[in-house]
Design a protein around this motif. Structure first.
Motif, PDB file in Angstrom:
ATOM      1  N   ASP A 160      -0.510  -0.154   6.569  1.00  0.00           N
ATOM      2  CA  ASP A 160       0.383  -0.995   7.369  1.00  0.00           C
ATOM      3  C   ASP A 160       0.780  -0.244   8.624  1.00  0.00           C
ATOM      4  OD1 ASP A 160       3.107  -0.352   5.020  1.00  0.00           O
ATOM      5  OD2 ASP A 160       2.085   0.959   6.443  1.00  0.00           O
ATOM      6  N   GLU A 161       1.758  -0.753   9.268  1.00  0.00           N
ATOM      7  CA  GLU A 161       2.152  -0.119  10.524  1.00  0.00           C
ATOM      8  C   GLU A 161       2.698   1.278  10.295  1.00  0.00           C
ATOM      9  OE1 GLU A 161       3.297  -4.384  12.443  1.00  0.00           O
ATOM     10  OE2 GLU A 161       4.865  -3.032  11.728  1.00  0.00           O
ATOM     11  N   ALA A 162       3.343   1.426   9.170  1.00  0.00           N
ATOM     12  CA  ALA A 162       3.917   2.740   8.885  1.00  0.00           C
ATOM     13  C   ALA A 162       2.830   3.782   8.679  1.00  0.00           C
ATOM     14  CB  ALA A 162       4.804   2.661   7.641  1.00  0.00           C
ATOM     15  N   SER A 163       1.731   3.361   8.131  1.00  0.00           N
ATOM     16  CA  SER A 163       0.619   4.293   7.922  1.00  0.00           C
ATOM     17  C   SER A 163      -0.673   3.598   8.311  1.00  0.00           C
ATOM     18  CB  SER A 163       0.568   4.759   6.472  1.00  0.00           C
ATOM     19  OG  SER A 163       0.791   3.684   5.603  1.00  0.00           O
ATOM     20  N   GLU A 183      -7.028   8.195   5.276  1.00  0.00           N
ATOM     21  CA  GLU A 183      -6.374   9.399   4.767  1.00  0.00           C
ATOM     22  C   GLU A 183      -6.626   9.559   3.282  1.00  0.00           C
ATOM     23  OE1 GLU A 183      -2.694   9.038   7.938  1.00  0.00           O
ATOM     24  OE2 GLU A 183      -2.274   8.903   5.779  1.00  0.00           O
ATOM     25  N   VAL A 184      -6.462   8.472   2.595  1.00  0.00           N
ATOM     26  CA  VAL A 184      -6.668   8.551   1.148  1.00  0.00           C
ATOM     27  C   VAL A 184      -8.105   8.928   0.831  1.00  0.00           C
ATOM     28  CG1 VAL A 184      -6.722   7.223  -0.978  1.00  0.00           C
ATOM     29  CG2 VAL A 184      -4.849   6.905   0.609  1.00  0.00           C
ATOM     30  N   VAL A 185      -9.012   8.331   1.560  1.00  0.00           N
ATOM     31  CA  VAL A 185     -10.415   8.613   1.285  1.00  0.00           C
ATOM     32  C   VAL A 185     -10.760  10.069   1.574  1.00  0.00           C
ATOM     33  CG1 VAL A 185     -12.772   8.110   2.017  1.00  0.00           C
ATOM     34  CG2 VAL A 185     -11.196   6.249   1.575  1.00  0.00           C
ATOM     35  N   SER A 186     -10.253  10.591   2.665  1.00  0.00           N
ATOM     36  CA  SER A 186     -10.596  11.989   2.951  1.00  0.00           C
ATOM     37  C   SER A 186      -9.920  12.906   1.944  1.00  0.00           C
ATOM     38  CB  SER A 186     -10.242  12.383   4.386  1.00  0.00           C
ATOM     39  OG  SER A 186      -8.949  12.023   4.702  1.00  0.00           O
ATOM     40  N   LEU A 187      -8.730  12.521   1.517  1.00  0.00           N
ATOM     41  CA  LEU A 187      -8.062  13.288   0.473  1.00  0.00           C
ATOM     42  C   LEU A 187      -8.912  13.266  -0.787  1.00  0.00           C
ATOM     43  CD1 LEU A 187      -5.410  14.778   0.396  1.00  0.00           C
ATOM     44  CD2 LEU A 187      -4.319  12.739  -0.503  1.00  0.00           C
ATOM     45  N   SER A 199     -11.655   6.421  -9.753  1.00  0.00           N
ATOM     46  CA  SER A 199     -11.188   5.066 -10.005  1.00  0.00           C
ATOM     47  C   SER A 199     -10.032   4.721  -9.093  1.00  0.00           C
ATOM     48  CB  SER A 199     -10.791   4.906 -11.468  1.00  0.00           C
ATOM     49  OG  SER A 199      -9.684   5.706 -11.770  1.00  0.00           O
ATOM     50  N   SER A 200      -9.300   5.711  -8.686  1.00  0.00           N
ATOM     51  CA  SER A 200      -8.153   5.435  -7.828  1.00  0.00           C
ATOM     52  C   SER A 200      -8.531   4.956  -6.448  1.00  0.00           C
ATOM     53  CB  SER A 200      -7.277   6.681  -7.684  1.00  0.00           C
ATOM     54  OG  SER A 200      -6.655   6.983  -8.890  1.00  0.00           O
ATOM     55  N   ILE A 201      -9.680   5.350  -5.967  1.00  0.00           N
ATOM     56  CA  ILE A 201     -10.035   4.838  -4.654  1.00  0.00           C
ATOM     57  C   ILE A 201     -11.106   3.766  -4.750  1.00  0.00           C
ATOM     58  CG2 ILE A 201      -9.517   7.054  -3.563  1.00  0.00           C
ATOM     59  CD1 ILE A 201     -12.673   6.876  -2.850  1.00  0.00           C
ATOM     60  N   ASP A 261      -1.115  15.398 -10.677  1.00  0.00           N
ATOM     61  CA  ASP A 261      -1.727  16.567 -10.063  1.00  0.00           C
ATOM     62  C   ASP A 261      -2.835  16.180  -9.095  1.00  0.00           C
ATOM     63  OD1 ASP A 261      -4.494  17.463 -11.971  1.00  0.00           O
ATOM     64  OD2 ASP A 261      -3.191  15.783 -12.493  1.00  0.00           O
ATOM     65  N   ASP A 262      -3.343  14.986  -9.210  1.00  0.00           N
ATOM     66  CA  ASP A 262      -4.401  14.545  -8.318  1.00  0.00           C
ATOM     67  C   ASP A 262      -3.769  14.033  -7.020  1.00  0.00           C
ATOM     68  OD1 ASP A 262      -6.315  12.999  -6.947  1.00  0.00           O
ATOM     69  OD2 ASP A 262      -7.411  12.628  -8.799  1.00  0.00           O
ATOM     70  N   PRO A 263      -4.038  14.722  -5.926  1.00  0.00           N
ATOM     71  CA  PRO A 263      -3.367  14.326  -4.684  1.00  0.00           C
ATOM     72  C   PRO A 263      -3.736  12.926  -4.218  1.00  0.00           C
ATOM     73  CG  PRO A 263      -4.957  16.098  -4.294  1.00  0.00           C
ATOM     74  CD  PRO A 263      -4.896  15.898  -5.749  1.00  0.00           C
ATOM     75  N   THR A 264      -4.962  12.546  -4.499  1.00  0.00           N
ATOM     76  CA  THR A 264      -5.380  11.208  -4.104  1.00  0.00           C
ATOM     77  C   THR A 264      -4.538  10.161  -4.835  1.00  0.00           C
ATOM     78  OG1 THR A 264      -7.611  12.136  -4.113  1.00  0.00           O
ATOM     79  CG2 THR A 264      -7.415   9.766  -3.756  1.00  0.00           C
TER      80      THR A 264
END
Lengths: 152, 639
Positions: free
Chosen positions: A35-38, A44-48, A86-88, B34-37
Motif C-alpha cells: 500500500d502507500e505505506a509500503s 521487499e518481502v521477496v528479496s528477504l 509457503s509464506s511468499i 525466526d523466519d524474517p520473511t
C-alpha cells in the motif's frame, strides 16, 4: 484501461509465473498488502525471502555433507525452508520441499540429494523470474496492482 | 459482563495505543518468528487488521519483552519452530507467566503437532501461510480470556476457589500433567485477574463482575504473601487468612487462592528437587551442597552405597523417593519442567505444588526471586535446564530482589536452599524453607544447580561449559542471565528444546550437566520433556565428569555454611537446619556466594560424569564439617 507496454509485460510475466506454478495465491496476498505505506512491500518481502532461503539452503547443503544420513536434522531444516516458501507463495519450491521431506522420511539419502538439487534449481529459476518481473514492474510504474492474473 | 463491557475494558487496557475504545482495533500483538520473511509478512498482515504489532525474531527477546511489559500485550503469535527456543516452550511460559493468549503458527499442520500446541495451551493453531482472514478474528481469544477471567473473579465465594484449589491440588498430587496444566491455567486465569495492589495499570474500579486487571504478583506482593503463608504455616495457610495477613488492598481472596495453588506447586517442585539433591547428598555421604555438583552419575553410583536422605518429616519422605528415582534423570528434568511444576512435584510434596507453579508461572520475577532460590533451583537444577534457569533467576536478579523471602518450612532442603540463597538475596529467605524439601539432598541438587546457574550468571566467562560439544559457554548463558526471569524460562525452554532437539541451546548447557544424570532415574518425576532432555542431554554430555575439586571447594564453602546450617537448625544431624526457617543468611550468603564462585558451571559439568571416586572422596571430606556425624548417619534414611 490503458496499460503501458511495460505494465502489460509485467502482468504477462506474472501470469506466466502463476500459470507455470511458480507462484500461488499467497503471492497475491503479499501484493494485496502493498500500500502507500509500503509501496515496495512485495519486492521487499521477496528479496528477504531469497536472502533467507539462500541461507537455509546452504545450511541444508552443509548438513547433508557434514551430517550424512542425519535425516531428522535435514528434515528440520527443510521444514523451515518450506515454511518460508509457503509464506511468499513459492509454490514449486514448496512442493519440492515437501517431496524432500517425504524422501527424508524414507531415509533415502540419494533421493534427498536429488530432491535437493531440484530444489536448488527451482530456487534459481524462481529468483531469476521474479527479478525480471520486478525489474519490469519498476519500469512500468505503480499502475499494476495485485490483480489476480488468472482472473480467479 | 456484556461484550461491550469486555471490549471497553479491553480498549482501556490497551494502554495508550490510541484505539482504546475500538477494540479489537489497536489490539497489541507480539509476533515471534525466526523466519524474517514470515515475520515481515505477519507484521504487515496484522497491521492490515489494524492491530498494534511488535515483532521479534527470537523467543528469548519475546519473553523479555513480555516480562518487562507485562501489560502491554494482549496476544502473542508465535512460530513453532524456532532455533533458540521451542515454540511450545515459549507458549507454556507465556501462558503460565503472563496468562496471555498464544496463537501458534506453523507450516507443519500434522495432527500431532497441532495437538501438541493445543495441549501446551495454545488458544489457536494457524497454518502457514497465514491468510489475513484468519488474523482478522484472532481478537476473539483475547475477549474470551478476559471474559473467563471476569467470570472467575466475579465469583467471590469460597467454593469456586476451593474447587479450583482442590482440583489443582489433586492434579498436583496425582501428577497428572494435563490436570495440572488445566488447573494451573484456570488458576492462572483466576489469579491473574483482579487488581494488583502494586501495579495496576488497568484499574477500572468496576465491580468484581467486570474484568479485573490482571493481578501482578510483584516481588513485594509475593513477599508479603509468602510471609503470610509462613506465618500461618504452609499447611494451615488458607486464602482468607493469607489475605487478611497480607493486608493488601485490591486483592481478592480468589487472587490469593490461585496464587497459593501455584505456590504450593512450586514448593512441591522444589521439594522434589530437594529430594533429588538429598539423594545426591546422601549418595555422597555429605551434607555439603556441593553434592549437587556431584552430578547424577556420581549420584547414581552412590545410590548403590545406600542413599540416604534426611528424613525430617514424613512429608519429606516422599521427596526422598523422588530423589531416589530422580537421581540421575532428575537433574535434567527439573529444568525442563519449570513450566509444569506440577509434573515435577506431583509425586511428593504438596509444598511445592503451588510454589512450583508459582515459581514457574508467576510474574516470573516474583516467584523466581522468592522461591526460585530454594525451590526452583532445587527443582530446576536437577532437572536441568529449567533448574538452572530458575537457579539463575533466583540467584541473579530475582533472588537478590527478594531477600525477604520468608523461610518456608522446607527442611532438609533448607540447607541447600540456604546455600542457594546465599548466592542471592532471596535465597536467604528460602533457607528457612526447608520443611518443604524432603531432603537436603534435594537442596543440594538445587543448590548445585543454583550455584551453577548463579555462577554462570555471575561468572559468565568462567563458567564455560567444558564438556560436551554441545555445551555452550556459560558466557552465553551469562548474558542471558541478565534477564533473570527470562533466563529461567529460557533455560527451561532451552532445556526442553535441548531435550527434544538434542541440546541445541546454550541455555540448556547450564542445566545439561544436571540433566545429565537425571535422565536415568527420574522417569517418574520427569515429564516428557524431561525424558527428552535427559536422553538428549545424556547423549550430549559424554564428557561430563565429576570434578572432585569442586566439591572440595564447595566443601570449604559449604562446610562453613553447613555448620551454620547445621548448627542453627539441625542440632544433631538429620533435620536440615532450615527447619525452623531461620538461618544465618549472612553466612549462608557468603558461603553460597563463595561456593557459587567456586563451582562454576564447568566444574559442575565436569563433575557430572565420570569421576565418582573424586566425588566420593570429596563428599566424605565434606563430612568433617558436620557435627562429626557423617551425612549418612543420623536422621538420614537409607534409601
Amino acid at each position: 484501461m490503458e496499460y503501458s507496454n511495460l505494465q502489460r509485460q509485467a502482468a504477462s510475466l506474472k501470469k506466466s509465473l502463476f500459470d507455470q506454478g511458480y507462484l500461488d495465491e499467497q503471492f497475491c496476498q503479499i501484493e494485496y498488502l502493498q500500500d502507500e505505506a509500503s509501496p515496495n512491500f512485495t519486492e521487499e518481502v521477496v528479496s528477504l525471502f531469497f536472502e533467507n532461503s539462500t541461507r537455509l539452503m546452504t545450511n541444508i547443503e552443509q548438513a547433508m555433507e557434514k551430517n550424512p544420513r542425519d535425516f531428522s536434522r535435514w528434515d528440520v531444516n527443510m521444514q523451515q525452508l518450506k515454511g518460508s516458501c509457503s509464506s511468499i507463495g513459492a509454490s514449486r519450491m514448496k512442493n519440492e520441499c515437501t517431496s524432500f521431506r517425504n524422501i527424508c522420511g524414507d531415509e533415502n539419502a540419494e533421493g534427498c540429494m536429488r530432491s535437493f538439487q531440484n530444489l536448488k534449481r527451482e530456487h534459481g529459476v524462481l529468483r531469476q523470474k521474479l527479478e525480471s518481473y520486478f525489474q519490469v514492474l519498476r519500469q512500468a510504474g505503480p499502475a499494476v496492482t495485485a490483480a489476480r492474473p488468472r482472473g480467479m | 459482563m456484556t461484550v461491550e463491557e469486555v471490549k471497553l475494558q479491553a480498549a482501556k487496557a490497551n494502554g495508550g495505543h490510541g484505539a482504546k475504545d475500538q477494540f479489537p482495533i489497536g489490539m497489541r500483538v507480539l509476533a515471534v518468528d525466526d523466519d524474517p520473511t514470515c515475520l515481515k509478512l505477519l507484521e504487515k498482515l496484522l497491521q492490515h487488521c489494524q492491530y498494534h504489532v511488535t515483532t521479534t525474531g527470537q523467543a528469548a527477546t519475546a519473553l523479555k519483552l513480555l516480562r518487562e511489559k507485562k501489560d502491554q500485550f494482549d496476544l502473542v503469535i508465535s512460530d513453532v519452530h524456532m532455533p533458540d527456543m521451542d515454540g511450545f516452550k515459549l507458549l507454556e511460559l507465556v501462558g503460565l507467566e503472563m496468562d496471555l493468549p498464544v496463537i501458534m503458527l506453523s507450516a507443519n499442520g500434522e495432527t500431532q503437532t497441532v495437538m501438541k500446541g493445543i495441549t501446551h495451551g495454545a488458544c489457536d493453531y494457524l497454518l502457514k501461510p497465514v491468510r489475513i482472514e484468519q488474523l482478522r478474528t484472532i481478537w476473539q481469544h483475547v475477549v474470551r480470556r478476559r471474559s473467563c477471567d471476569a467470570r472467575n473473579n466475579g465469583n467471590d465465594n469460597d467454593d469456586s476457589s476451593k474447587k479450583l484449589q482442590v482440583a489443582s491440588a489433586e492434579g498436583d498430587n496425582g501428577g497428572g500433567n494435563r490436570n495440572k496444566r488445566t488447573s494451573r491455567r484456570v488458576r492462572d486465569d483466576n489469579g491473574d485477574d483482579g487488581d494488583d495492589s502494586d501495579e495496576n495499570s488497568n484499574e477500572n474500579g468496576d465491580s468484581s463482575t467486570q474484568k479485573k486487571p490482571r493481578v501482578v504478583w510483584s516481588v513485594e506482593l509475593h513477599r508479603k504473601f509468602v510471609a503470610s503463608v509462613n506465618q500461618l504455616g504452609i499447611d494451615k495457610a488458607v486464602p482468607k487468612k493469607i489475605l487478611d495477613l497480607m493486608n493488601v488492598e485490591n486483592i481478592t481472596r480468589e487472587n490469593v487462592a490461585s496464587h497459593l495453588q501455584k505456590y504450593r506447586l512450586y514448593l512441591k517442585r522444589l521439594s522434589v528437587d530437594a529430594s533429588r539433591q538429598a539423594n545426591l547428598t546422601a549418595a555422597f555421604g555429605g551434607r555439603n551442597p556441593a553434592y549437587v555438583n556431584m552430578g547424577l552419575d556420581a549420584f547414581r553410583q552412590y545410590n548403590a552405597y545406600g542413599r540416604y536422605r534426611p528424613v525430617p518429616t514424613t512429608n519429606h519422605s516422599q521427596p526422598n523417593n523422588l530423589l531416589a528415582r530422580m537421581n540421575s534423570p532428575a537433574f535434567g528434568m527439573h529444568g525442563l519442567l519449570p513450566s509444569q511444576p506440577l509434573q515435577i512435584g506431583h509425586t511428593q510434596n504438596n509444598l511445592s505444588t503451588s510454589l512450583g507453579n508459582v515459581g514457574g508461572v508467576n510474574n516470573g520475577n516474583l516467584i523466581r526471586g522468592a522461591h526460585m532460590p530454594l525451590q526452583d533451583t532445587s527443582k530446576c537444577f536437577p532437572t536441568g535446564p529449567s533448574g538452572n534457569s530458575f537457579a539463575n533467576i533466583s540467584n541473579s536478579t530475582q533472588l537478590v530482589t527478594t531477600n525477604n523471602l520468608p523461610l518456608q518450612s522446607l527442611e532438609p532442603s533448607n540447607q541447600h536452599l540456604g546455600w542457594l540463597h546465599s548466592s542471592a538475596g532471596p535465597f536467604n529467605s528460602f533457607v528457612g524453607e526447608s520443611p518443604q524439601f524432603p531432603d537436603l539432598g534435594r537442596c543440594n541438587t538445587t543448590w548445585s544447580t543454583a550455584v551453577s546457574s548463579s555462577n554462570v550468571q555471575e561468572l559468565g566467562q568462567k563458567d564455560r561449559i567444558v564438556n560436551g560439544p554441545k555445551l555452550e559457554p556459560l558466557s552465553s548463558f551469562t548474558e542471558a542471565s541478565s534477564q533473570i526471569p527470562l533466563l529461567g524460562n529460557e533455560m527451561q525452554s532451552q532445556v526442553a528444546s535441548l531435550a527434544s532437539n538434542g541440546l541445541p541451546m546454550p541455555f540448556t548447557q547450564e542445566a545439561v550437566p544436571f540433566a545429565y544424570g537425571s535422565s536415568t532415574n527420574s522417569r517418574e518425576m520427569l515429564n516428557n520433556n524431561l525424558a527428552l532432555s535427559n536422553s538428549g542431554i545424556n547423549s550430549s554430555l559424554p564428557n561430563l565428569h565429576i570434578d572432585g575439586s569442586v566439591f572440595e571447594r564447595n566443601i570449604d564453602g559449604s562446610v562453613v555454611t553447613r555448620q551454620t546450617l547445621d548448627g542453627s537448625n539441625s542440632g544433631g544431624g538429620g533435620v536440615p537446619p532450615l527447619q525452623d526457617g531461620r538461618i544465618d543468611h549472612q553466612a549462608v550468603n557468603s558461603h553460597l556466594n563463595y561456593n557459587n564462585e567456586l563451582m562454576g558451571t564447568s566444574r559442575l559439568q565436569r563433575g557430572l560424569s565420570g569421576g565418582l571416586d573424586d566425588i566420593v572422596v570429596d563428599m566424605f571430606k565434606l563430612d568433617h564439617a558436620d557435627n562429626g556425624v557423617p551425612f549418612i548417619d543420623g536422621d538420614w534414611e537409607l534409601v
